[in-house]
Design a protein around this motif. Sequence first.
Motif, PDB file in Angstrom:
ATOM      1  N   TYR A  72       2.796   4.826  -2.748  1.00 39.17           N
ATOM      2  CA  TYR A  72       2.383   4.645  -4.126  1.00 39.17           C
ATOM      3  C   TYR A  72       1.657   5.906  -4.584  1.00 39.17           C
ATOM      4  O   TYR A  72       0.943   6.533  -3.790  1.00 39.17           O
TER       5      TYR A  72
ATOM      6  N   SER B 285       5.857   1.811   2.627  1.00 39.41           N
ATOM      7  CA  SER B 285       5.973   1.978   1.177  1.00 39.41           C
ATOM      8  C   SER B 285       4.844   2.870   0.671  1.00 39.41           C
ATOM      9  O   SER B 285       3.715   2.805   1.168  1.00 39.41           O
TER      10      SER B 285
ATOM     11  N   SER C 187      -2.932   8.289  -3.927  1.00 44.07           N
ATOM     12  CA  SER C 187      -1.717   7.838  -3.242  1.00 44.07           C
ATOM     13  C   SER C 187      -2.097   6.883  -2.125  1.00 44.07           C
ATOM     14  O   SER C 187      -3.250   6.872  -1.662  1.00 44.07           O
TER      15      SER C 187
END
Length: 121
Positions: A59, A57, A49
């Motif tokens: 991921y 943001s 991550s």
Amino acid sequence: EVQFVESGGGLVPAGGSLRLSCAASGFTFDDYSIGWFRQAPGKEREGVSCVDSIDGSTYYVDSVKGRFTISRDNAKNTVYLQMDRLKPEDTAVYFCATTYGTTCAGDFGSWGQGTQVTVSS
């Protein structure tokens, strides 16, 4: 010098939860993206991550989507990884690192010593 200290690992049964912490020092924390990685015995290191420093943001690798949540507290220079519904295949040493930039794109570096996560079946 950029440094990371990971903590919060441990032994949990499958289905359990852990929250990992990554404490950072030696740089302007607010300006850098931070990523979590893991490495299981006999396997290559895997990106888990990342959270950027532009707008927060996040991921995730597909295998942890919906189970793990990354967050950052810029006031504490710390990034967290909340791990829920853990599976035995999540067993690994977890590390954090940075791209030295604002986004999660690029090469990561300044690896911490890692924290062991073991999920029993």
